[in-house]
Design a protein around this motif. Sequence first.
Motif, PDB file in Angstrom:
ATOM      1  N   PHE A  47       0.807  -1.216   0.000  1.00  0.00           N
ATOM      2  CA  PHE A  47       0.000   0.000   0.000  1.00  0.00           C
ATOM      3  C   PHE A  47       0.850   1.282   0.000  1.00  0.00           C
ATOM      4  O   PHE A  47       0.346   2.354  -0.311  1.00  0.00           O
ATOM      5  N   LEU A  48       2.143   1.142   0.330  1.00  0.00           N
ATOM      6  CA  LEU A  48       3.011   2.319   0.437  1.00  0.00           C
ATOM      7  C   LEU A  48       2.945   3.306  -0.729  1.00  0.00           C
ATOM      8  O   LEU A  48       2.802   4.513  -0.506  1.00  0.00           O
ATOM      9  N   PRO A  49       3.032   2.859  -1.984  1.00  0.00           N
ATOM     10  CA  PRO A  49       3.064   3.833  -3.085  1.00  0.00           C
ATOM     11  C   PRO A  49       1.804   4.695  -3.160  1.00  0.00           C
ATOM     12  O   PRO A  49       1.869   5.854  -3.555  1.00  0.00           O
ATOM     13  N   THR A  50       0.675   4.103  -2.766  1.00  0.00           N
ATOM     14  CA  THR A  50      -0.572   4.852  -2.854  1.00  0.00           C
ATOM     15  C   THR A  50      -0.607   6.008  -1.851  1.00  0.00           C
ATOM     16  O   THR A  50      -1.240   7.024  -2.069  1.00  0.00           O
ATOM     17  N   LEU A  51       0.114   5.829  -0.756  1.00  0.00           N
ATOM     18  CA  LEU A  51       0.145   6.876   0.275  1.00  0.00           C
ATOM     19  C   LEU A  51       1.027   8.035  -0.104  1.00  0.00           C
ATOM     20  O   LEU A  51       0.787   9.174   0.262  1.00  0.00           O
ATOM     21  N   THR A  52       2.107   7.713  -0.813  1.00  0.00           N
ATOM     22  CA  THR A  52       3.135   8.713  -1.050  1.00  0.00           C
ATOM     23  C   THR A  52       2.657   9.713  -2.087  1.00  0.00           C
ATOM     24  O   THR A  52       1.975   9.351  -3.027  1.00  0.00           O
ATOM     25  N   SER A  53       3.016  10.961  -1.888  1.00  0.00           N
ATOM     26  CA  SER A  53       2.516  12.006  -2.784  1.00  0.00           C
ATOM     27  C   SER A  53       3.053  11.834  -4.197  1.00  0.00           C
ATOM     28  O   SER A  53       4.152  11.323  -4.405  1.00  0.00           O
ATOM     29  N   ALA A  82       4.113  14.048  -6.117  1.00  0.00           N
ATOM     30  CA  ALA A  82       5.314  14.863  -6.327  1.00  0.00           C
ATOM     31  C   ALA A  82       6.554  14.072  -5.927  1.00  0.00           C
ATOM     32  O   ALA A  82       7.536  13.996  -6.684  1.00  0.00           O
ATOM     33  N   VAL A  83       6.509  13.436  -4.756  1.00  0.00           N
ATOM     34  CA  VAL A  83       7.661  12.659  -4.289  1.00  0.00           C
ATOM     35  C   VAL A  83       7.910  11.467  -5.208  1.00  0.00           C
ATOM     36  O   VAL A  83       9.036  11.220  -5.633  1.00  0.00           O
ATOM     37  N   LEU A  84       6.844  10.736  -5.548  1.00  0.00           N
ATOM     38  CA  LEU A  84       7.012   9.559  -6.403  1.00  0.00           C
ATOM     39  C   LEU A  84       7.621   9.942  -7.745  1.00  0.00           C
ATOM     40  O   LEU A  84       8.492   9.251  -8.256  1.00  0.00           O
ATOM     41  N   ILE A 117      11.301  10.584  -7.280  1.00  0.00           N
ATOM     42  CA  ILE A 117      12.052   9.346  -7.079  1.00  0.00           C
ATOM     43  C   ILE A 117      12.213   8.596  -8.416  1.00  0.00           C
ATOM     44  O   ILE A 117      13.287   8.118  -8.756  1.00  0.00           O
TER      45      ILE A 117
END
Lengths: 275, 299
Positions: B115-121, B123-125, B128
């Motif tokens: 589930f981590l990627p769905t949480l991350t904004s 912009a950050v993704l 990265i």
Amino acid sequence: MKKKIGIGKALLYVFLVAYAIITLIPFLWALSSSFKTLEEIVSGTISFIPKHFTLDNYKQIFIEQKMFPRWLFNSVIIAVTVTILNLLFNSMAGYALARLQFPGKKPLFIIILAVLMIPAQVTMIPNYLILKQLGWLNSYQGMIVPTMINATFIFMMRQFFINFPKELEEAAALDGLSRLGIFFRIVLPLARPALAAQAIFVFMGSWNDFMRPLIILSDPQLFTLPLGLNSFKGQYISYWNYIMAASMVFTLPVLVIYVFFNRYFIKGISFTGGK
Amino acid sequence: MKRTFSKKMWRETGAGYLLMSPTLFVLLLFIIGPIVFAIFLAFHKVQLLGTTTFEFVGLDNFQRIAHDTRAKIAFWNTLKYVVIVVPCQTILALVLAATLNAGLKGQKFFRIVYFLPTLTSSAVLTLIFMWMYNENGLINHVLKVLGLPTYNWIGDPDVALNAIMIMNIWSTAPYFMVIYLAALQDIPDSLYEAAELDGANALQKFWYVTVPYLRPVTSFVIIVGLIGTFQLFDQSYIFSAGSGGPNNSTLTVVLLIYQYAFKTLGTMGYAAALAVVLAIIILIATLLQRKFSKEESLY
């Protein structure tokens, strides 16, 4: 027969682990890059463990880059205010739509449902002009007021209050509490699980929002983190070590919230995603 | 008797509108008002310099879309993106959910990780991934090790949009996975037991029991997916520093709307017309999907 099931299970595990690695690698790579020196970054060697572990990148963004703490502060103020207002206002509307009888209730509910379908791009340009007219461009209120309610969560709170036991409210009414008294003193405190799921999603939505601040905020003093991060990238275009450190600082609060409220996340999604 | 009733009714109405008042305020000023205003803008030429002026131009803005090469490119890119990303993320979400639901140990751990990627904004993704997509970056390195061809992910117009697609399938699938997981838990065991009695193997059970049962959820997942993918903006904006480059390859409709509305002078009305067209397309896609899935569930 038994052996066959064993192989199937093993394959499933392989798949699960492989996908977990695919998911984690970008985060681990960003984290490791944030502790590397620029030298190592530009040398193009691939290693997840930094050769010279350094905290300089974090020092750079917090001490040299004076705007960064300011952006963090702006993001926190806006996201926290938006969350509190949403919890209060969405519950109020959800309760009125679930329990009170008043003329115009049904059309209002239909309008709120219809609004769920309107893409934000349609209202984006008029919103900009309205905020300009109000003198709210480049302001906290310009970021907060238009997002202080959310149709999805009004709908969700309505569902919650419809299933809420009526007896409690009736008892409170017999004790002489008014409708508003019942709502604020009895019903709202008991709605905590629904509020928790909502709080997480509203906070994340505000924290991660990119387009709204991009349009409304032009003064770097007022930037939120996503916007700051983007301008930071423009400024330090080849300093990926700084950019990754900033990305990690940005992600940390969300991770902490996630770890603490994991069960509400899943509940909240299945709640809104149901049917 | 009648008087007290109407007094109570008035009190209910008062309380109702008081509780609704913040919602009504935002709804009128920032949602319904703007929708009407957007339609008005789409038929006008807007000048923002000094005092804002509006000049009625009829259907000019809409006709202009047909002659605008960048608009054509943006619509084409967006369509390509929707058609590839929506099925991929839906299937991936279903497969992940089914695997997580198979009763293996450590499910909870995997669910948290996935589930981590769905949480991350976004912009950050995006940052990265830009870092990993570097010409000498991690992804090309892995491809080289595996003996696969490497790409100039960000700079090559032929692959830039694909780079965004890969990233978004990876980051959105977990969200739909959780929705599927919730639905999977509602499937009655008796259905599987009946299938087992008929001699169905695991794959057949998945295909003949799970998939049909999940049809309404799939419909929901596809509709939400359609609405989301048609609105692609953050990733293209950050990827291309707002330009939609290289060579317009990451230009999406929403990015184009943004450019015309806020980056060039005198084209705000045209941008509003593009936004109205986009909204109509999303609406039609959603309705078509609904109709299609209803017909499908007949047999």
